[in-house]
Design an enzyme around this catalytic site. Structure first.
Site, PDB file in Angstrom:
ATOM      1  N   GLN A  54     -20.871  42.777 -44.525  1.00 38.21           N
ATOM      2  CA  GLN A  54     -22.054  42.356 -43.749  1.00 38.21           C
ATOM      3  C   GLN A  54     -21.697  41.774 -42.385  1.00 38.21           C
ATOM      4  OE1 GLN A  54     -24.827  40.238 -46.921  1.00 38.21           O
ATOM      5  NE2 GLN A  54     -22.713  40.337 -47.569  1.00 38.21           N
TER       6      GLN A  54
ATOM      7  N   ASP B 295     -25.789  34.128 -40.970  1.00 42.50           N
ATOM      8  CA  ASP B 295     -26.633  33.404 -41.924  1.00 42.50           C
ATOM      9  C   ASP B 295     -28.001  33.014 -41.351  1.00 42.50           C
ATOM     10  OD1 ASP B 295     -24.346  33.525 -43.478  1.00 42.50           O
ATOM     11  OD2 ASP B 295     -23.715  31.482 -43.016  1.00 42.50           O
TER      12      ASP B 295
HETATM   13  O1  F6P Z   1     -21.155  31.804 -42.425  1.00 34.57           O
HETATM   14  C1  F6P Z   1     -20.917  33.166 -42.527  1.00 34.57           C
HETATM   15  C2  F6P Z   1     -20.391  33.529 -43.879  1.00 34.57           C
HETATM   16  O2  F6P Z   1     -20.166  34.925 -43.921  1.00 34.57           O
HETATM   17  C3  F6P Z   1     -21.225  33.080 -45.063  1.00 34.57           C
HETATM   18  O3  F6P Z   1     -22.337  33.899 -45.276  1.00 34.57           O
HETATM   19  C4  F6P Z   1     -20.207  33.092 -46.168  1.00 34.57           C
HETATM   20  O4  F6P Z   1     -20.541  32.211 -47.207  1.00 34.57           O
HETATM   21  C5  F6P Z   1     -18.965  32.618 -45.471  1.00 34.57           C
HETATM   22  O5  F6P Z   1     -19.129  32.899 -44.095  1.00 34.57           O
HETATM   23  C6  F6P Z   1     -17.698  33.280 -45.959  1.00 34.57           C
HETATM   24  O6  F6P Z   1     -16.630  32.662 -45.334  1.00 34.57           O
HETATM   25  P1  F6P Z   1     -15.149  33.251 -45.253  1.00 34.57           P
HETATM   26  O7  F6P Z   1     -15.172  34.397 -44.295  1.00 34.57           O
HETATM   27  O8  F6P Z   1     -14.358  32.119 -44.759  1.00 34.57           O
HETATM   28  O9  F6P Z   1     -14.806  33.719 -46.629  1.00 34.57           O
END
Ligand code: F6P
Length: 374
Positions: free
Chosen positions: A306, A159
């Site tokens: 990503q 991020d």
């Molecule tokens: O902080 C990294 C990130 O990929 C964010 O961009 C996204 O909102 C979040 O983690 C998703 O989290 P999880 O992998 O817990 O679904």
């Protein structure tokens, strides 16, 4: 490799106004055994940091213990020895060989106590915390509590929303993945004369959206820092159509919000740090665009793609530099600090500065991006 030497940690003075003064008071303590952990969402480059930490530690006769699955591993004492062979070949690998989790030990007082107890039980002289806002936020609290844990940090997250560093590792890879995906969507958008909405990650900061949107020549970039004005979006798309461009690419960051609206959430569940799970804005946006313009619209949510796979060369290099810096910080007893990229230099900043405020998109960059809208 050095023998494991049990030691008792001296309690440092209460106030942490002057980290340096406090650090000097510990300068007699030899660094022989340290821990390293990766917490929060995985990202490309974590293994590159772990490898650099182990290699640089080995050079300095420091034994490295890998704490598994972030803070969870310190709550349950789940740890493994790391040596040169355990980190051989991991540089280009995505994810983390230590595993990760979104565990918040401060959700439960007992867990926070266990973290401190187990740090001592594992006889660690210092701990390298590789994490983002949440994981480093826990580190920052532990430092403030001053219970004898010597912590240094490495900033990671796709991020790029951590203050105190120009870039976090993982971001460059995520931007490259998103850029390549948007390039591919361009050809389909053009062939089918469609609007393609691409939802990218980034939580409450629009860094991935603005960088990948700029790099791929997106026609509109929507970020959480600026509320979405649907009238304006549709106007831009209609004007493009009127000048003969029958397709458009709209990049939207997952945390974006409609004017006078709420974040669209996938579900109402919150994670251990109280973050709502984002995702879904792309779908709603595509529906609204189609309804208001009559242009055929499709949505692609890039999601966890990503975060996966091999790190870019840039991320491998900064991750490696951060890992080496973390050991330098330990050797110099600069506890409470994290590695930080400032221009082309890797320096250090107090961990607290990274978590005190979210680093959002620079509005000058957004204004520049607007030059290419439509
Ligand atoms: O902080 C990294 C990130 O990929 C964010 O961009 C996204 O909102 C979040 O983690 C998703 O989290 P999880 O992998 O817990 O679904």
């Amino acid at each position: 490799m050095k023998l494991v030497v049990p030691r008792v940690h001296a309690c440092a003075k209460d106030a942490r106004d002057d980290l340096q003064t406090e650090n000097n008071s510990k300068s007699e303590e030899a660094m022989e055994r340290i821990g390293v952990m990766t917490g929060g969402g995985d990202c490309p480059g974590l293994n590159a940091v772990i490898r650099a930490v182990v290699r640089k530690a080995f050079q300095n006769n420091i034994k490295v213990i890998g704490i598994k699955n972030g803070w969870k591993g310190l709550i349950t004492t789940d740890a493994m020895d790391l040596d040169l062979n355990s980190v051989s070949g991991i540089l280009p690998k995505g994810g983390t060989i230590l595993g990760t989790s979104r565990t918040n030990p401060y959700k439960n007082e007992e867990d926070a106590k266990k973290v401190i107890e187990n740090y001592k039980k594992l006889k660690l002289d210092a701990l390298i915390v590789i994490g983002g806002e949440d994981t480093l936020g826990v580190a920052s609290k532990l430092i403030k509590e001053n219970k004898g844990m010597n912590i240094v940090g490495c900033p990671k997250t796709i991020d790029n929303d951590l203050s105190g560093t120009d870039f976090t590792f993982g971001f460059d890879t995520a931007v490259n993945i998103a850029t390549e995906a948007i390039d591919r969507l361009h050809t389909t958008a053009e062939s089918h004369h469609r609007i393609m909405v691409v939802e990218v990650m980034g939580r409450h900061a629009g860094w991935i959206a603005i960088y990948s949107g700029l790099a791929s020549g997106a026609d509109i970039i929507l970020i959480p820092e600026i509320q979405i004005d649907l009238d304006e979006v549709c106007d831009i798309l209609k004007k493009r159509q009127a000048r003969g461009k029958g397709f458009s690419i709209v990049v939207v960051a997952e945390g974006s919000q409609f004017k006078a609206g709420q974040v669209v959430t996938q579900e109402e569940r919150l994670d251990a740090f109280g973050h709502v799970r984002l995702g879904g804005i792309g779908e709603t946006l595509a529906e609204e665009i189609e309804k208001r313009t009559n242009f055929e619209t499709r949505v692609t949510v890039l999601g966890h793609i990503q975060r996966g796979g091999t790190p870019s060369a840039f991320d491998r290099v900064i991750a490696t530099r951060f890992g080496v810096k973390a050991i330098d910080l330990i050797l110099n007893k600069k506890f409470g600090y994290m590695a930080s990229l400032q221009g082309t230099e890797v320096k250090e900043v107090p961990i607290e500065t990274a978590v005190v405020k979210l680093k959002t998109v620079d509005m000058r960059l957004y204004e520049l991006a607007k030059t290419f809208f439509g």
